[in-house]
Design an enzyme around this catalytic site. Structure first.
Site, PDB file in Angstrom:
ATOM      1  N   SER A 658      30.982  78.647  25.814  1.00  0.00           N
ATOM      2  CA  SER A 658      31.662  80.522  26.002  1.00  0.00           C
ATOM      3  C   SER A 658      31.424  82.054  25.040  1.00  0.00           C
ATOM      4  O   SER A 658      30.625  81.989  25.407  1.00  0.00           O
ATOM      5  CB  SER A 658      33.573  79.530  26.249  1.00  0.00           C
ATOM      6  OG  SER A 658      34.178  81.449  26.968  1.00  0.00           O
ATOM      7  N   ASP A 731      32.515  77.228  37.192  1.00  0.00           N
ATOM      8  CA  ASP A 731      32.701  77.388  35.869  1.00  0.00           C
ATOM      9  C   ASP A 731      34.402  78.034  37.225  1.00  0.00           C
ATOM     10  O   ASP A 731      34.568  79.339  37.911  1.00  0.00           O
ATOM     11  CB  ASP A 731      31.844  78.243  35.445  1.00  0.00           C
ATOM     12  CG  ASP A 731      32.802  79.220  34.421  1.00  0.00           C
ATOM     13  OD1 ASP A 731      34.136  79.056  33.662  1.00  0.00           O
ATOM     14  OD2 ASP A 731      32.287  78.932  33.456  1.00  0.00           O
ATOM     15  N   HIS A 765      34.870  75.156  33.635  1.00  0.00           N
ATOM     16  CA  HIS A 765      34.243  75.913  32.389  1.00  0.00           C
ATOM     17  C   HIS A 765      34.402  74.293  31.349  1.00  0.00           C
ATOM     18  O   HIS A 765      33.721  75.393  30.831  1.00  0.00           O
ATOM     19  CB  HIS A 765      35.223  76.689  31.605  1.00  0.00           C
ATOM     20  CG  HIS A 765      35.001  77.911  31.002  1.00  0.00           C
ATOM     21  ND1 HIS A 765      33.937  78.561  31.191  1.00  0.00           N
ATOM     22  CD2 HIS A 765      35.438  77.830  30.126  1.00  0.00           C
ATOM     23  CE1 HIS A 765      33.755  78.704  29.386  1.00  0.00           C
ATOM     24  NE2 HIS A 765      34.662  79.173  28.998  1.00  0.00           N
TER      25      HIS A 765
END
Length: 791
Positions: A658, A731, A765
């Site tokens: 991330s 995601d 994610h």
């Protein structure tokens, strides 16, 4: 360059596979007296088949429309009951076959637990009688869990209020072949309107609106423990239900129209109504309009009543907060928020309890004379703690600090179960109690402090002295006898719960084991682990957890190892807080797909959770010097390990997930410190998040140089180091659309950079499917062996 590849799933080498494929220890949920617990078991990973179920993404939700539950839900497969006094475990009898259990909900009397069993047809309601450890099915597959837990116990613990399906899967419109009735039109009337973050899974058209409404419209039924049910409220978009502490009133929040295409459902119009426990309407206590326009800044809030909840210390009183600055942090006012209390049946005006000079941050009620109130402000990182007398309205500051200053954290006030079964402040002879983490420059030593309300003084009644293990204090069981619940671990001992007697005269008598979780990673027992501390060039103290291969420290001729650094940048407003460390060498070594720890078993040195502070003091914003500070952090870590003689500084890799992926791309682009990097699920073009990202509050047009400089995509021609880009195909995180990785890869590939992209099917994610995780580890292993070990 890499060409497009279509490969089958691969598994990593035996060293990695042994660590990656392990049995998950049970999670534990205890009753309020901590004498009984349930142990719940789940599989370590999901499967691709789990992720391959039908999914609809509407209004910020991801829903399995066939089974009426979040498509990202993780389920338990088995439950046991444990008597914490006798240490006996009992299997629950009559659990559903091939159970997929979630939303376990204790009854008010704590003698029963309700839960959902998810099937291919939908959600069944079950409950467990803890006295005989027997499970009972109450309904067929008809509960609707699309917006969360559909189960609420009545106060008598003999009935449940549940949300059931109003519409079935066949009622939904299939968009695949639906012919639009017209175009989608959006308009702005001019002026500064909504500057929203890049939300995912939003409504897109009228068909989405219709399907969304059908999916979240439910009926409310009252069901007793014999399975008899009676309609309570019908056909509405019920979002939440909660009974007053005395059980006489029920507060229900429903979603209203119009819907929005630019914000998730939490910012749609809502109405909150209080009813009697029999369903008679008492009063509408809140109506919130559509909230598409929000003033800038993290401390700006929605206008109207916020945090509307039942007071835990009163039979049937609501409390809520309203902004005094129109919800806009830019407005200069003496007080930001006002806290109110409102007694049922709400035929009198609400009573003001307090005003806060910063944004309201929470309240813990004790009784009519005692409450703890918090307020905070992001720009200064300040948090204040107040002692409030709700009856007299007297309020005084008892703590005022920078909330990122972990060394000065006074701890959290503890609660106990009151006569209504609610959690209220633990008060004993005008004293309250705080449990703190006890971080310091010398390590972590959790504590219990006693705060005397008559003298405004705190005294320490217990502090952990363990130096070879890590102790965390979970809760106070009985303050008079000194019984507390703690969690103890070491780098080789899996975390386990214990009862501790803080007044025991001998250490051997002070601990009683509650759980017996075993270490599934014994092959890592002999690796070297330590927290190292070092300074970057501007004097900021940094730290990280260093892992070295088994036996390395005993070798006479220590070869220089390839190094892997895993990190995630964090913004600070002062150097002192940025230099504090929460790393602990006694924390259990738990390798998981998200870290580099696996590779210590393959001969790499690993610096895990390396500190990467980004500091902006005074009027300077942290991101104004983001790239420069990234490089300082990386240089300091590499220099520190090079000086110890452990590493070959020509063979250093960096990785992150991330925002850590964003960091990785920038370090490879703007420095020559690394031989390669692994960037997972990142965002690389900040112009695609133009109204802020991470903790950046300025929009692109206010700080275009910052956005452009920080964007690896804008500097793709400078990136010549090997990079492995990984992203989940689905995601769901705001800002890290899968498109970010795809476009960045295309830019790098077109400019001649050695880059490999891996898109993991069906993943969000975070990654959860066993096939994907094992293949990810294989990809990383192949990449590192080629570009780091092989150099």
């Amino acid at each position: 360059m890499y060409a497009q590849e279509n490969i089958t799933y691969q598994k990593p080498s035996e060293e990695i596979l042994t660590l990656a494929d392990f049995e998950m220890a049970p999670a534990i949920s205890m009753n309020s007296t901590k004498d009984q617990a349930i142990l719940v078991y789940r599989n370590t990973y999901k499967t691709l088949d789990d992720l391959n179920q039908e999914e609809m993404r509407l209004g910020g939700l991801r829903i399995n429309p066939k089974t009426s539950i979040s498509s990202t839900m993780t389920f338990y497969t088995k439950i046991k009951v444990k008597n914490l006094l006798t240490q006996t475990e009992t299997e629950i009898k009559n659990l559903p076959q091939s159970a997929k259990i979630t939303y376990l909900t204790w009854s008010p009397d704590e003698k029963k637990i309700a839960f959902i069993n998810n099937t291919n047809q939908g959600n069944e309601l079950w409950y467990i009688d803890l006295d005989n450890a027997l499970a009972h099915q109450l309904t067929q597959a008809e509960l609707n869990a699309n917006t969360g837990n559909p189960i609420t116990w009545f106060k008598d613990s003999q009935q449940l209020l549940v949300k059931t399906q109003r519409h079935r899967y066949d009622d939904l419109t299939d968009k695949t072949n639906a012919i639009p009735e017209g175009p989608i039109v959006s308009a702005s009337e001019g002026g500064v309107e909504s500057q929203n973050r890049t939300y995912q899974d939003l409504l897109k058209d009228k068909i989405d609106e219709e399907n969304f409404e059908k999916l979240i419209t439910t009926d409310l039924y009252r069901i007793d423990l014999s399975g008899n049910k009676k309609l309570f409220k019908s056909a509405d978009m019920f979002i939440s239900e909660s009974f007053s502490p005395d059980g006489k009133y029920l507060m229900i929040t429903t979603l209203q129209k119009p819907f929005s295409y630019i914000v998730p459902f939490q910012r749609f119009p809502m109405k909150t109504t209080v009813y009697t426990a029999n369903g008679d309407r008492v009063k509408v206590v809140n109506e919130l309009p559509l909230n598409e326009v929000m003033p800038k800044g993290f401390m700006s809030v929605r206008q109207g009543k916020r945090s509307l909840r039942w007071r835990s210390d009163n039979p049937s009183s609501l409390f809520y907060v309203q902004a005094l600055d129109e919800g806009d942090q830019a407005n200069e006012v003496e007080f930001r928020d006002e806290l109110f209390s409102w007694d049922a049946p709400f035929n009198k005006n609400p009573e003001s309890l307090a005003k806060t000079s910063q944004r309201y941050g929470g309240i813990i009620f004790g009784n009519n004379q005692t409450a703890i109130v918090y307020d905070q402000w992001y720009d200064t990182r300040n948090i204040r703690t107040y002692l409030l007398n709700p009856s007299t309205k007297n309020m005084k500051v008892i703590n005022d600090r920078n909330y990122q200053d972990v060394y000065a954290d006074p701890g959290d006030f503890q609660t106990e179960r009151n006569e209504f079964g609610q959690q209220t402040l633990l008060i004993n002879n005008h004293k309250m109690y705080l449990i703190g983490d006890g971080y310091s420059a010398n390590g972590k030593f959790p504590f219990i402090d006693e705060y005397d309300m008559t003298t405004d003084q705190s005294s320490r009644i217990y502090q952990s002295t363990l130096t070879d293990k890590l102790e965390d204090i979970s809760s106070i069981i009985d303050i008079d006898s000194g019984k507390i619940l703690v969690n103890i671990q070491s780098k080789t001992d899996y975390p386990n719960y214990y009862f501790r007697n803080i007044f025991a005269t001998h250490d051997d008598d002070s601990l009683t084991k509650v759980t017996d979780n075993q270490n599934p990673f014994e092959s890592l027992n002999d690796v070297h682990k330590e927290v190292i501390k070092y300074q970057r060039k501007d004097g900021v103290e940094l730290s990280g957890t260093l892992y070295l291969p088994k036996g390395y420290m005993e070798r006479e001729n220590k070869e220089k190892l390839p190094l892997l650094i895993w990190a995630y940048p964090t913004e600070y407003k002062d150097k002192n807080s940025a230099g504090q460390s929460t790393a602990n060498p006694n924390e259990f070594t738990f390798p998981y797909y998200g870290s580099f720890v696996y590779w210590v078993a393959k001969g790499y040195a690993v610096l895990d959770d390396a500190a990467f502070p980004i500091i902006g003091e005074g009027e300077t914003e942290p991101n104004d010097t983001f790239i420069e500070q990234l490089i300082w952090n990386a240089e300091a870590a590499i220099d520190a390990l090079d000086e110890k003689g452990y590493i070959d500084r020509t063979k250093v890799g960096v990785g992150g997930h991330s925002y850590g992926a964003f960091m990785t791309a920038n370090l490879l682009t703007h420095s020559d410190l690394f031989a390669c990097g692994i960037a997972r699920s990142g965002a690389y073009n900040r112009t695609l998040t133009p109204f802020g990202f991470q903790r950046e509050q300025r929009n692109y047009w206010e700080a275009s140089d910052v956005y452009n400089t920080m964007s690896p995509f804008m500097n793709a021609e400078k990136m010549k180091k090997p990079m492995l880009l990984v992203h989940g195909e689905a995601d769901n995180n705001p800002g890290t659309f899968t498109l970010q990785t795809e476009r960045y890869f295309q830019a790098l590939k077109g400019l001649g950079a050695p880059v490999r992209m891996v898109i993991l099917p069906k993943e969000s994610h975070g990654y959860v499917a066993k096939e994907n995780i094992l293949h990810l580890l294989w990809e990383q292993e192949q990449f590192l062996d080629k570009y780091l070990k092989g150099n």
